[in-house]
Design a protein around this motif. Structure first.
Motif, PDB file in Angstrom:
ATOM      1  N   LEU A   1       0.828  -1.218   0.000  1.00 49.07           N
ATOM      2  CA  LEU A   1       0.000   0.000   0.000  1.00 49.07           C
ATOM      3  C   LEU A   1       0.858   1.261   0.000  1.00 49.07           C
ATOM      4  N   ARG A   2       1.997   1.210   0.696  1.00 55.11           N
ATOM      5  CA  ARG A   2       2.897   2.372   0.684  1.00 55.11           C
ATOM      6  C   ARG A   2       3.445   2.618  -0.728  1.00 55.11           C
ATOM      7  N   ARG A   3       3.814   1.503  -1.402  1.00 58.23           N
ATOM      8  CA  ARG A   3       4.312   1.648  -2.790  1.00 58.23           C
ATOM      9  C   ARG A   3       3.239   2.280  -3.673  1.00 58.23           C
ATOM     10  N   VAL A   4       2.007   1.803  -3.494  1.00 61.80           N
ATOM     11  CA  VAL A   4       0.900   2.328  -4.297  1.00 61.80           C
ATOM     12  C   VAL A   4       0.723   3.820  -4.052  1.00 61.80           C
ATOM     13  N   ASP A   5       0.722   4.203  -2.781  1.00 58.22           N
ATOM     14  CA  ASP A   5       0.522   5.625  -2.438  1.00 58.22           C
ATOM     15  C   ASP A   5       1.611   6.499  -3.058  1.00 58.22           C
ATOM     16  N   GLU A   6       2.859   6.044  -2.927  1.00 58.03           N
ATOM     17  CA  GLU A   6       3.971   6.835  -3.488  1.00 58.03           C
ATOM     18  C   GLU A   6       3.826   6.983  -4.997  1.00 58.03           C
ATOM     19  N   PHE A   7       3.486   5.873  -5.652  1.00 59.13           N
ATOM     20  CA  PHE A   7       3.370   5.895  -7.116  1.00 59.13           C
ATOM     21  C   PHE A   7       2.228   6.811  -7.542  1.00 59.13           C
ATOM     22  N   CYS A   8       1.075   6.647  -6.893  1.00 56.87           N
ATOM     23  CA  CYS A   8      -0.102   7.442  -7.272  1.00 56.87           C
ATOM     24  C   CYS A   8       0.160   8.928  -7.035  1.00 56.87           C
ATOM     25  N   THR A   9       0.823   9.249  -5.942  1.00 56.30           N
ATOM     26  CA  THR A   9       1.130  10.656  -5.665  1.00 56.30           C
ATOM     27  C   THR A   9       2.052  11.214  -6.751  1.00 56.30           C
ATOM     28  N   ALA A  10       3.056  10.423  -7.140  1.00 59.74           N
ATOM     29  CA  ALA A  10       4.031  10.905  -8.133  1.00 59.74           C
ATOM     30  C   ALA A  10       3.380  11.148  -9.496  1.00 59.74           C
ATOM     31  N   TYR A  11       2.346  10.359  -9.826  1.00 59.15           N
ATOM     32  CA  TYR A  11       1.780  10.457 -11.180  1.00 59.15           C
ATOM     33  C   TYR A  11       0.337  10.970 -11.184  1.00 59.15           C
TER      34      TYR A  11
ATOM     35  N   VAL B   1      13.766   1.384  -9.252  1.00 57.11           N
ATOM     36  CA  VAL B   1      12.628   2.225  -9.657  1.00 57.11           C
ATOM     37  C   VAL B   1      11.333   1.415  -9.516  1.00 57.11           C
ATOM     38  N   PRO B   2      10.176   2.100  -9.500  1.00 57.09           N
ATOM     39  CA  PRO B   2       8.916   1.357  -9.362  1.00 57.09           C
ATOM     40  C   PRO B   2       8.690   0.374 -10.515  1.00 57.09           C
ATOM     41  N   VAL B   3       7.987  -0.708 -10.181  1.00 57.79           N
ATOM     42  CA  VAL B   3       7.647  -1.733 -11.177  1.00 57.79           C
ATOM     43  C   VAL B   3       6.134  -1.713 -11.391  1.00 57.79           C
ATOM     44  N   ILE B   4       5.737  -1.724 -12.645  1.00 61.61           N
ATOM     45  CA  ILE B   4       4.319  -1.772 -13.013  1.00 61.61           C
ATOM     46  C   ILE B   4       4.092  -3.149 -13.636  1.00 61.61           C
ATOM     47  N   ALA B   5       3.189  -3.931 -13.032  1.00 65.95           N
ATOM     48  CA  ALA B   5       2.973  -5.298 -13.522  1.00 65.95           C
ATOM     49  C   ALA B   5       1.987  -5.286 -14.689  1.00 65.95           C
ATOM     50  N   ALA B   6       2.321  -6.007 -15.757  1.00 64.60           N
ATOM     51  CA  ALA B   6       1.432  -6.117 -16.917  1.00 64.60           C
ATOM     52  C   ALA B   6       1.330  -7.582 -17.316  1.00 64.60           C
ATOM     53  N   GLY B   7       0.108  -8.003 -17.664  1.00 65.28           N
ATOM     54  CA  GLY B   7      -0.055  -9.375 -18.151  1.00 65.28           C
ATOM     55  C   GLY B   7      -0.887 -10.211 -17.217  1.00 65.28           C
ATOM     56  N   GLY B   8      -2.178 -10.374 -17.562  1.00 63.63           N
ATOM     57  CA  GLY B   8      -3.041 -11.294 -16.815  1.00 63.63           C
ATOM     58  C   GLY B   8      -3.798 -10.666 -15.667  1.00 63.63           C
ATOM     59  N   MET B   9      -3.594  -9.348 -15.416  1.00 63.74           N
ATOM     60  CA  MET B   9      -4.344  -8.697 -14.319  1.00 63.74           C
ATOM     61  C   MET B   9      -5.672  -8.192 -14.871  1.00 63.74           C
ATOM     62  N   ALA B  10      -6.773  -8.807 -14.437  1.00 72.14           N
ATOM     63  CA  ALA B  10      -8.071  -8.437 -15.012  1.00 72.14           C
ATOM     64  C   ALA B  10      -9.166  -8.353 -13.960  1.00 72.14           C
ATOM     65  N   ASP B  11      -8.845  -8.648 -12.725  1.00 68.03           N
ATOM     66  CA  ASP B  11      -9.802  -8.432 -11.636  1.00 68.03           C
ATOM     67  C   ASP B  11      -9.016  -8.160 -10.344  1.00 68.03           C
ATOM     68  N   ALA B  12      -9.761  -7.978  -9.228  1.00 65.07           N
ATOM     69  CA  ALA B  12      -9.099  -7.585  -7.975  1.00 65.07           C
ATOM     70  C   ALA B  12      -8.077  -8.625  -7.528  1.00 65.07           C
ATOM     71  N   ARG B  13      -8.347  -9.908  -7.791  1.00 68.51           N
ATOM     72  CA  ARG B  13      -7.393 -10.944  -7.357  1.00 68.51           C
ATOM     73  C   ARG B  13      -6.032 -10.742  -8.012  1.00 68.51           C
ATOM     74  N   GLY B  14      -6.054 -10.489  -9.309  1.00 69.54           N
ATOM     75  CA  GLY B  14      -4.801 -10.284 -10.035  1.00 69.54           C
ATOM     76  C   GLY B  14      -4.071  -9.037  -9.560  1.00 69.54           C
ATOM     77  N   VAL B  15      -4.837  -7.978  -9.288  1.00 70.95           N
ATOM     78  CA  VAL B  15      -4.207  -6.721  -8.856  1.00 70.95           C
ATOM     79  C   VAL B  15      -3.559  -6.906  -7.481  1.00 70.95           C
ATOM     80  N   VAL B  16      -4.277  -7.540  -6.543  1.00 71.76           N
ATOM     81  CA  VAL B  16      -3.712  -7.766  -5.201  1.00 71.76           C
ATOM     82  C   VAL B  16      -2.444  -8.614  -5.316  1.00 71.76           C
ATOM     83  N   ALA B  17      -2.496  -9.644  -6.148  1.00 72.43           N
ATOM     84  CA  ALA B  17      -1.322 -10.523  -6.303  1.00 72.43           C
ATOM     85  C   ALA B  17      -0.130  -9.731  -6.836  1.00 72.43           C
TER      86      ALA B  17
END
Ligand SMILES: Cc1cc2nc3c(=O)[nH]c(=O)nc-3n(C[C@H](O)[C@H](O)[C@H](O)COP(=O)(O)O)c2cc1C
Length: 357
Positions: free
Chosen positions: A6-16, A213-229
């Motif tokens: 969640l901290r990573r998410v907050d930092e990323f969202c704030t930056a962009y 640097v931050p990593v953005i995951a791509a490939g197979g994320m299509a619902d909340a389960r994938g995003v949390v993972a």
């Protein structure tokens, strides 16, 4: 562990300037401004795959986006491959094979649709929040210009080695593209793409452990389960493509959208038969035919793309799935026929609730 996510998410969202850590994938040919604006209005980041666009079209796309949203967007380019070798006999065999699937191409061309340097210039002038690269790295003079203009660089990588090269060249974030992803594989070396197929489950933590640097995951994320993972594996955000293709704003051919909704993971396959570059598509009749004994091997990129152009155009025009370019990732069946903003909101509401439990 979830606190750190969640901290990573907050930092990323704030930056962009985002409220939700979901980026729409730049999808050349399937990224109208209306789709990107809907994602940005829901708190994510819009995306534009500018591969086939000339400078006027790039400026027009950015203007249409800005008329609909004040949110952030990324614009994406393919870094060109070296010119392919030519083989007249092979080209004839492919052209003859394709005659069963659509009109013959006027002539095969290895030319880029628009010079890469002109596209880079147009992107810098359009001033997106982010320019992203795939299939290689932006040249240093382009990186200097974009950074001077306040534009960040997100570089797509399919291996740890590619991610390290991108970081050393100045990338502000790495898009870790797992092999589940729909569309083209971003391998820097086209010939190595098949040998470098690594799923998101292994690739995201490997790249997260290797780069700063931050990593953005791509490939197979299509619902909340994938995003949390993905976030638990080390990502700061996710980049989502196929899950947006059934949204009305995507406006893709109905046969393609319907087939995505029905596709199990093994109904997709990787193929070079559309463009010569490896990509993940639904297993259409055309793809199946190219896998039969006696079918000619695809030509190198971009000759195969030139050869299949008339067939793909006809398939899209006639809504004929058999021969249209029907990219889709392995989580296709999770894509919902709902407005894109709803998709963003519902995925993140559920994912966030899981993360803060
Ligand atoms: C129709 C389609 C077109 C795509 N075009 C591009 C592109 O132009 N540039 C790019 O970097 N990635 C492109 N991709 C790949 C996406 O950026 C992303 O890696 C992929 O969609 C993520 O996997 P998912 O489809 O499972 O969400 C495309 C994907 C699709 C489905």
């Amino acid at each position: 562990m979830l606190d750190r996510a969640l901290r990573r998410v907050d930092e990323f969202c704030t930056a962009y300037d985002m409220r939700v850590p979901i980026l729409m994938a730049p999808m050349a040919g399937a990224c109208p401004p209306a789709l990107a604006a809907a994602v940005a209005e829901a708190g994510g980041m819009g995306g534009c795959g500018a591969l086939m666009m000339d400078p006027d079209e790039i400026a027009q796309w950015a203007a249409e986006f800005r008329a609909a949203s004040k949110g952030p967007f990324q614009m994406n380019l393919w870094v060109p491959d070296p010119a392919p070798p030519r083989d007249a006999d092979h080209e004839r065999a492919v052209t003859e094979f394709l005659a069963a699937w659509g009109p013959a191409p006027a002539r095969l061309s290895a030319d880029l649709p628009v010079p890469f340097a002109d596209q880079c210039e147009a992107l810098i002038e359009a001033r997106p929040a982010v320019m992203s690269s795939i299939m290689g790295l932006f040249p240093p003079h382009v990186v200097d210009r974009m950074k001077a203009g306040g534009i960040s660089w997100f570089a797509t990588a399919t291996t740890v080695a590619e991610a390290l090269q991108a970081e050393a060249a100045g990338a502000d974030a790495i898009i870790a593209q797992g092999s589940e992803a729909g569309g083209h594989r971003g391998a820097f070396n086209a010939d190595k793409a098949n040998a470098q197929m690594c799923g998101s489950m292994a690739l995201v933590p490997a790249i997260h452990d290797a780069v700063g640097v931050p990593v953005i995951a791509a490939g197979g994320m299509a619902d909340a389960r994938g995003v949390v993972a993905a976030l638990a594996l080390g990502a700061s955000a996710v980049l989502v493509g196929t899950a947006f293709l059934r949204a009305p704003e995507a406006a893709i051919a109905p046969a393609w959208a319907d087939a995505i909704g029905r596709a199990q993971p093994d109904d997709t396959t990787t193929t070079r038969a559309f463009s010569g570059r490896l990509g993940r598509s639904l297993r259409t009749d055309y793809i199946a035919a190219t896998e039969c004994e006696g079918a000619p091997a695809p030509l190198p990129y971009p000759l195969q793309r030139s050869a299949t152009g008339p067939m793909r155009a006809l398939g899209a025009k006639e809504n004929n799935l058999a021969c249209m370019q029907a990219w889709a990732g392995q989580s296709a069946r999770l894509a919902r026929n709902e407005p894109a903003g709803e998709i963003v909101r519902s995925i993140w509401t559920e994912a966030r609730a899981t993360l803060i439990q």
